[in-house]
Scaffold this motif. Sequence first.
Motif, short mmCIF file in Angstrom:
data_model
loop_
_atom_site.label_atom_id
_atom_site.label_comp_id
_atom_site.label_asym_id
_atom_site.label_seq_id
_atom_site.Cartn_x
_atom_site.Cartn_y
_atom_site.Cartn_z
N LEU A 59 36.15 35.59 26.05
CA LEU A 59 35.78 37.14 25.79
C LEU A 59 35.02 37.66 24.23
O LEU A 59 34.50 36.65 23.90
CB LEU A 59 37.42 36.56 24.64
CG LEU A 59 38.00 38.51 23.43
CD1 LEU A 59 37.89 39.73 24.85
CD2 LEU A 59 39.05 38.21 22.81
N ASN A 60 34.28 38.36 25.08
CA ASN A 60 33.14 38.96 24.15
C ASN A 60 33.61 39.70 23.09
O ASN A 60 34.17 41.26 22.95
CB ASN A 60 32.00 40.12 24.67
CG ASN A 60 31.37 40.71 24.44
OD1 ASN A 60 30.64 39.43 23.22
ND2 ASN A 60 30.33 41.39 24.72
N VAL A 84 28.64 41.78 29.48
CA VAL A 84 30.21 41.77 29.63
C VAL A 84 30.05 42.38 28.36
O VAL A 84 29.86 41.76 27.30
CB VAL A 84 30.51 40.28 28.96
CG1 VAL A 84 32.33 40.86 29.06
CG2 VAL A 84 30.58 39.86 30.07
N GLY A 119 33.96 43.55 24.03
CA GLY A 119 36.39 43.46 24.18
C GLY A 119 36.45 42.97 25.40
O GLY A 119 37.91 42.76 26.21
N GLU A 120 35.83 42.57 26.24
CA GLU A 120 36.06 42.24 28.15
C GLU A 120 36.05 40.52 28.10
O GLU A 120 35.21 40.29 27.31
CB GLU A 120 35.34 43.36 29.23
CG GLU A 120 35.39 44.71 28.64
CD GLU A 120 34.87 45.60 30.00
OE1 GLU A 120 34.64 45.27 30.65
OE2 GLU A 120 34.93 47.08 30.09
N THR A 121 36.09 40.13 29.07
CA THR A 121 36.21 38.87 29.28
C THR A 121 35.72 38.95 31.05
O THR A 121 35.56 39.53 31.05
CB THR A 121 37.41 38.47 30.07
OG1 THR A 121 38.63 38.83 31.32
CG2 THR A 121 38.33 38.42 28.09
N THR A 122 35.07 37.36 30.81
CA THR A 122 34.24 37.02 32.19
C THR A 122 34.86 35.77 32.57
O THR A 122 34.81 34.75 31.47
CB THR A 122 32.79 37.10 32.27
OG1 THR A 122 32.40 36.86 33.39
CG2 THR A 122 32.19 35.88 31.29
#
Length: 338
Positions: free
Chosen positions: A179-180, A236, A239-242
Motif C-alpha cells: 500500500l503506497n 502505484v 493510496g493504492e496497492t500493488t
Amino acid sequence: MSKIEDRNPLPTALLATPAMIRACADRDLGAIFRLAQDDLGFTLSKLARLCEMTPSRVADYVKGRAQVRQQHVVERVSQGLRIPGEMLGLAPQPWEEDAPAQTPDPVAPGARTPAPRGAGADRREPGQRGVADYWEPTPRDPSPHAPHPFGDAVELSLDVDIVVDRDGHVRLTYRQVVLNLTGRPLTRMVRELWFERTRGRLTITPTDACDRQIAIQRLYDTTGLTKFACQISPPVPPGETTVIEYVCEGGLFVDSTYWHQAIARPTRQFSLSVTHHGVAEFRGCGAVEEHPDGSENSITQHTRWSLDEDRLHVTLSRQDLVANEYVTLRWDVVHDSA
C-alpha cells in the motif's frame, strides 16, 4: 575541523541531494560514505572517528564488502554525521532535540519516517505508529511538494515461500501486497537476499502474479548477497496497492537450515513457509523475533510443522510487525542419504 563542523559534518545542501536521500532511504552506508568523500573530501579516518568505527570497517562499507545489519550501527552514523533519523528510517535521535532541523524539504520519494520501536501496539511509545495506524489512507495535499504524514509504503502482506529439494537447492518465492502511503507515485521497492551457500549468482525473476510490470534492477552483487530494486510500471498512485511477486534461485542449504527475514517497513501480515524434501529425521524447529531496540523473544509457539514421509513442511505467521524487526526461523533435519 572546527566545532561547528563537528556538530554538523554534512551540510544541508548535501543532505538534500537525490543521491544522499536515496542512500539514506536504502540505508546504504557505502553510498553515504562515498558521497561524503567525493563532495567533502572526507577520509576513511575522519569517517571512522565520527561514526565510531575503525577505518578498515568504513572501507568495507565503501567497497561494498559489508552491508549494515544492526540498528545501533545506523544510529551511530546518524549521530556521527548528523543525518536526521527520519532520513534513515529511525526514530528522532537524542542529538536532534538540541539541533536545528536539517531534514531536506520536500521529502523525496523513498525517504522514511521514524520507525516504531516496539513489536505491536502494546510495546509502542506514546506517539508511535504501528501498522494498524497505516491501514486507512488519509486525505493529503495533492501538491507534489506537499509534506506527507507517513512517508513510506506499507506491506499489507508479505509471504515468503521456501522450497528445498533433496540436493539442498532452494527455490524462494516472495509475494508482497504493498500500500503506497508516500504521497507520491511508488516506482521502486529495494530488497536484498543473502545465502551462506550458492550455486553462483542468484537469479531473480518476476512472476505473472504481479498486477503491474516489474523489472529487476541489480544494485549490488557479491558471493551469496544481492541487493536489487523492483521497478514498477506503471507507478502505484498514493493510496493504492500493488502485488509484487518474484522467484529467486541459486541458493543452497547445506550445513545450516534457517531463514533470517528483515522487516523493511510496517507489515500487517507476515507468513513464512518452508517445504524441505529428502528429510530422514526432523529434530525440531524454533523461531525468534528481534525488535528494533535490540531485544528479542521466542515465537516458536507460532510455528506449525508436519512430516509426510521425507517431506517436511514448516510454517510461521506473524501480524503487525514494524520496520527494522527481524524474524528468524530455524529447522533441524537429518537428510536422507539415499
